[in-house]
Design an enzyme around this catalytic site. Structure first.
Site, short mmCIF file in Angstrom:
data_model
loop_
_atom_site.label_atom_id
_atom_site.label_comp_id
_atom_site.label_asym_id
_atom_site.label_seq_id
_atom_site.Cartn_x
_atom_site.Cartn_y
_atom_site.Cartn_z
N HIS A 17 0.84 -1.20 0.00
CA HIS A 17 0.00 0.00 0.00
C HIS A 17 0.88 1.26 0.00
O HIS A 17 0.61 2.22 -0.71
CB HIS A 17 -0.88 0.06 1.26
CG HIS A 17 -1.96 -0.97 1.34
ND1 HIS A 17 -2.12 -1.80 2.42
CD2 HIS A 17 -2.98 -1.28 0.50
CE1 HIS A 17 -3.19 -2.57 2.25
NE2 HIS A 17 -3.73 -2.27 1.07
N LYS A 41 -16.94 -6.82 5.10
CA LYS A 41 -15.65 -7.51 5.18
C LYS A 41 -15.32 -7.84 6.63
O LYS A 41 -15.62 -7.05 7.52
CB LYS A 41 -14.55 -6.61 4.61
CG LYS A 41 -14.31 -6.81 3.13
CD LYS A 41 -12.96 -6.24 2.75
CE LYS A 41 -12.45 -6.83 1.45
NZ LYS A 41 -11.11 -6.32 1.12
N ARG A 90 -2.45 -5.85 -8.51
CA ARG A 90 -1.40 -6.86 -8.30
C ARG A 90 -1.45 -7.96 -9.36
O ARG A 90 -0.44 -8.41 -9.83
CB ARG A 90 -1.55 -7.51 -6.92
CG ARG A 90 -1.04 -6.67 -5.80
CD ARG A 90 -1.59 -7.12 -4.49
NE ARG A 90 -3.03 -6.91 -4.46
CZ ARG A 90 -3.80 -7.14 -3.43
NH1 ARG A 90 -3.29 -7.62 -2.33
NH2 ARG A 90 -5.10 -6.92 -3.49
N SER A 128 -3.22 -7.74 2.87
CA SER A 128 -3.48 -7.64 4.32
C SER A 128 -3.80 -9.02 4.89
O SER A 128 -3.37 -9.36 5.99
CB SER A 128 -4.64 -6.69 4.57
OG SER A 128 -4.33 -5.41 4.08
P1 ADP Z 1 -10.04 -3.12 -0.55
O1 ADP Z 1 -10.75 -3.94 0.48
O2 ADP Z 1 -10.77 -1.85 -0.88
O3 ADP Z 1 -9.61 -3.88 -1.79
P2 ADP Z 1 -7.26 -3.16 0.32
O4 ADP Z 1 -6.71 -2.51 1.55
O5 ADP Z 1 -7.20 -4.64 0.25
O6 ADP Z 1 -8.73 -2.59 0.19
O7 ADP Z 1 -6.53 -2.57 -0.96
C1 ADP Z 1 -6.60 -1.21 -1.30
C2 ADP Z 1 -5.98 -1.01 -2.67
O8 ADP Z 1 -4.58 -1.28 -2.60
C3 ADP Z 1 -6.55 -1.95 -3.74
O9 ADP Z 1 -6.61 -1.27 -4.97
C4 ADP Z 1 -5.52 -3.07 -3.80
O10 ADP Z 1 -5.50 -3.69 -5.08
C5 ADP Z 1 -4.24 -2.28 -3.54
N1 ADP Z 1 -3.21 -3.13 -2.98
C6 ADP Z 1 -3.29 -3.95 -1.90
N2 ADP Z 1 -2.12 -4.57 -1.66
C7 ADP Z 1 -1.27 -4.13 -2.62
C8 ADP Z 1 0.11 -4.42 -2.95
N3 ADP Z 1 0.82 -5.30 -2.26
N4 ADP Z 1 0.67 -3.78 -4.00
C9 ADP Z 1 -0.07 -2.90 -4.73
N5 ADP Z 1 -1.37 -2.60 -4.49
C10 ADP Z 1 -1.95 -3.20 -3.46
#
Ligand code: ADP
Length: 156
Positions: A17, A41, A90, A128
């Site tokens: 992130h 979620k 990703r 996460s």
């Molecule tokens: P959500 O539940 O809204 O998907 P996340 O916290 O899982 O929230 O992810 C927020 C954003 O960050 C999403 O667009 C996700 O694809 C991106 N993201 C999560 N992990 C990574 C990572 N390791 N590298 C790049 N982008 C990521």
């Protein structure tokens, strides 16, 4: 001044992130990291804990704000005068989800557009949920998340 929102669950925030955030800051003057309180979620950390972990992780970054919302991200963006939403990609599986999300957002408010950054290969396997699984299995996650996340796990 170009302002964007980086919305997500951030449950918890990871170095993946943070990589997206840093790159977004090269394009936008201000980025609001917005913790979405998505009741559908499973929540590992409370919204307050997530906001505090992010605030600590970004304390040395310029042009970043951290906030949370129970409502629609596009509505929040409109309210604060942001023009774009940032998301990270990703893998192909992310693409399908993000594509339908982008279409839904466009339907709600076509004046807010989305900007996607490809994950750095170094972080592309970090999610996460993977972090949480590793933590539960006593794997050392200190190279994958900011220190604030390690500290918050320790307190729990
Ligand atoms: P959500 O539940 O809204 O998907 P996340 O916290 O899982 O929230 O992810 C927020 C954003 O960050 C999403 O667009 C996700 O694809 C991106 N993201 C999560 N992990 C990574 C990572 N390791 N590298 C790049 N982008 C990521």
């Amino acid at each position: 001044m170009k302002k964007a929102i980086y919305p997500g669950s951030f449950d918890p925030i990871t170095n993946g992130h943070l990589d997206i955030l840093k790159r977004a800051l090269e394009v936008f003057d201000e980025v609001v990291v917005l913790v979405a309180d998505n009741q559908n979620k499973k929540q590992r950390f409370t919204v307050e804990e997530r906001v505090l972990m992010i605030k600590d992780a970004v304390k040395e970054y310029k042009g970043v704000k951290v906030d949370s919302t129970h409502g629609l991200t596009v509505a929040y963006a409109k309210k604060v005068g942001a023009t774009h939403l940032i998301r990270g990609l990703r893998a192909v599986t992310d693409f399908e989800y993000e594509f339908s999300l982008a279409e839904a957002n466009r339907f709600i408010d076509s004046s807010i557009d989305m900007v996607f950054f490809m994950a750095n290969p170094e972080h592309s396997y970090i999610s996460s949920s993977a972090i949480d699984d590793m933590h539960k299995a006593n794997v050392d996650i200190s190279k994958l998340v900011p220190e604030s996340v390690i500290k918050t796990y320790q307190k729990k």
